[in-house]
Every structure is written in C-alpha cells, then in structure tokens.
Scaffold this motif. Sequence first.
Motif, PDB file in Angstrom:
ATOM      1  N   TYR A  71      12.585   5.295   4.119  1.00 44.08           N
ATOM      2  CA  TYR A  71      11.466   6.209   3.900  1.00 44.08           C
ATOM      3  C   TYR A  71      10.401   6.135   4.987  1.00 44.08           C
ATOM      4  O   TYR A  71       9.925   7.167   5.462  1.00 44.08           O
ATOM      5  N   ARG A  72      10.012   4.954   5.403  1.00 45.22           N
ATOM      6  CA  ARG A  72       8.931   4.836   6.380  1.00 45.22           C
ATOM      7  C   ARG A  72       9.334   5.321   7.769  1.00 45.22           C
ATOM      8  O   ARG A  72       8.499   5.747   8.554  1.00 45.22           O
ATOM      9  N   VAL A 104      17.587   4.137  11.900  1.00 43.80           N
ATOM     10  CA  VAL A 104      18.209   2.873  11.519  1.00 43.80           C
ATOM     11  C   VAL A 104      17.815   1.734  12.454  1.00 43.80           C
ATOM     12  O   VAL A 104      17.616   0.594  12.011  1.00 43.80           O
ATOM     13  N   SER A 105      17.664   2.025  13.722  1.00 40.44           N
ATOM     14  CA  SER A 105      17.311   0.996  14.703  1.00 40.44           C
ATOM     15  C   SER A 105      15.913   0.434  14.488  1.00 40.44           C
ATOM     16  O   SER A 105      15.529  -0.552  15.118  1.00 40.44           O
ATOM     17  N   VAL A 135      13.642  -4.166   4.336  1.00 37.54           N
ATOM     18  CA  VAL A 135      14.608  -3.806   3.301  1.00 37.54           C
ATOM     19  C   VAL A 135      14.560  -4.803   2.143  1.00 37.54           C
ATOM     20  O   VAL A 135      14.532  -4.411   0.968  1.00 37.54           O
ATOM     21  N   ASN A 136      14.526  -6.082   2.465  1.00 35.81           N
ATOM     22  CA  ASN A 136      14.469  -7.093   1.398  1.00 35.81           C
ATOM     23  C   ASN A 136      13.207  -6.945   0.558  1.00 35.81           C
ATOM     24  O   ASN A 136      13.241  -7.066  -0.672  1.00 35.81           O
ATOM     25  N   LYS A 178       0.812  -1.212   0.000  1.00 33.32           N
ATOM     26  CA  LYS A 178       0.000   0.000   0.000  1.00 33.32           C
ATOM     27  C   LYS A 178       0.848   1.266   0.000  1.00 33.32           C
ATOM     28  O   LYS A 178       0.326   2.373  -0.108  1.00 33.32           O
ATOM     29  N   ASP A 179       2.157   1.109   0.130  1.00 33.48           N
ATOM     30  CA  ASP A 179       3.064   2.257   0.176  1.00 33.48           C
ATOM     31  C   ASP A 179       3.676   2.543  -1.190  1.00 33.48           C
ATOM     32  O   ASP A 179       3.607   1.716  -2.102  1.00 33.48           O
ATOM     33  N   LYS A 180       4.279   3.702  -1.296  1.00 31.29           N
ATOM     34  CA  LYS A 180       5.113   4.041  -2.434  1.00 31.29           C
ATOM     35  C   LYS A 180       6.367   4.699  -1.881  1.00 31.29           C
ATOM     36  O   LYS A 180       6.286   5.714  -1.190  1.00 31.29           O
ATOM     37  N   ILE A 181       7.529   4.095  -2.166  1.00 30.33           N
ATOM     38  CA  ILE A 181       8.759   4.652  -1.628  1.00 30.33           C
ATOM     39  C   ILE A 181       9.521   5.397  -2.721  1.00 30.33           C
ATOM     40  O   ILE A 181       9.560   4.962  -3.871  1.00 30.33           O
TER      41      ILE A 181
END
Length: 286
Positions: A111-112, A130-131, A138-139, A58-61
């Motif tokens: 992005y999120r 990053v945490s 990511v994959n 549902k997202d767009k990065i």
Amino acid sequence: MTDQNEIGKDGQIDRREFVVKTALTTGFALAVMPIAHSAISTNLSGIEASDVLVPVGKDKIPAYQVIPTGNGPFPVLVVCHEIFGLHEHIRDVCRRFAKEGFFVIAPNLYYRQGDVTKLNDIQEIMAKVVSKVTTAQVNADLDATLNFITASKKANLTQKNIVGFCWGGKTVWLYARHNPEIKTGIAFYGPLSSKSAVQPQSAIDIAPELKVPVLGLYGGKDKYITWDHVAQMQKELDKGKSGSKIIVYPEADHGFFADYRESYNKKAATEALEQLILWVRKHKGR
C-alpha cells in the motif's frame, strides 16, 4: 470443499454477487491480462466479505476480510498476496478459504509503495514497488493485521495461521521466523534462495531457526524455484526442529494455484488445498 462458480440459492444474483462476478473482468491486475477461462468466481453464500482498514502506527492499510456466517470463533488465516498485489484472484481465494471455515484477512502489503494492479508488467512492478518493500515493513504490517482482528469475537486467536503465494509465499517463511506464536504457515511456491537490498535474507537462510511448522507447496516444473532450491531448503529445515516440510507436485509449474493463468493445474491446486487444511488441523494444538 468450496462451492464455486455459483448463483444464489434463489436462482438470482443480488447486487453484492454482481459486484463479485463483475470483478472478474475489472478487478485483476493489468499485468496478468488476458485472464484464462479457468478463472474461478466464488460467491458470497455463507460468508461475509468487507474491505477494512488496518491501523499501523500513523497509517491505515487496506485489507480484505472474509468471515463465515455463524458465531464462530473461527481459526484465523492471514493471506499474503502474490507479486500482483491484492487483486481479484487473491480476493477470490479469501472467499474460498472462508468457505472452508476460516476467518480470513488479506492486507495490502504494497500500500505505501503504490498500486501494482495498475502497472503493466512484472519488471515495472519490481522496479517501482516491490524493490521498495522491506521485510521489516511487511512483518510490522502482518503484526498489525493480527492485532486488528483481536476485536472480533469471531476470530479464534489461539489458532492463527498464515498462507502466501509467490512473493507472499516467501513472506510466509520470513514471517514464521519473525512471529513464533502463529500455529502454522503455508507457502505456495515462494522463492527460497532470493535476496535483495530490502529482503537481505532468503528463506533458506532462516530455515534452521524456524519454530513454526511451515508447509511448502511447490511445482516440479517451476523454472524459477528449482529442484535444487527445494532440496537445499529441505536440508536446512531438517537442521531445525520446526517440523516444516515441502511437497512438490511434479507436473505442476510455478503459479499452479492461480486459476486465472495458463500455469493453473487443477489437480495440484485441489490437492494443495486439501494439504493446507490437513496441515492446519494437524498443528492446531501445537
């Protein structure tokens, strides 16, 4: 090799060129200021650059896409950004790779979780962004990025490769294990032994399982990724059959490819780019 620090063939800088060069002072992450004088600016001659949106569920990065002019199809090179995100250095690197004949796309893998380019230091970036970025996320984003470019006739989908820097270098090791269909991976000084709640496995942990040949490019003066880490990684790689290997540049430090930083080592960076191209060519028929 790429042509850098250029003016257009007619001696003028057009609007798009101006945008690229202006980004040298406005497009870098706050945490990397001030910018070293060695920072490279690669122009748009012979390539086409655009900001695109990659659908992921549902997202767009956001992603930065750069393609050589001409019909193609061109071998694909997905770029995984360093810890400072999809800032100007990574965008410039994308332009350089496109000038080497690659269809290049660099997704914003943070992005999120937030915009790291607006944060002041590494500790803040780690704690706030990053945490919270998981290996699974990511994959999935990288899978979606490769799926996104299938609509382009300029992408040679039989020649999919991935390269990453620092945080993105570790991402390359992990993604190569996740997606055995890519041709090659190239990891610039990606952490080898680090683990966290969101990345429970290190590169060393998954090394024997790799089927994709990954080229690791590391600096001998790196205080974070030591010679012991590299030796342990190579030992684990040798247990598998991927044909992966590591090259260490003895006089180079962590971030030796990052021309906007004091760690930049022009000799090592030039040789590493040559090794990247040779690695991709060597394995294109795999």
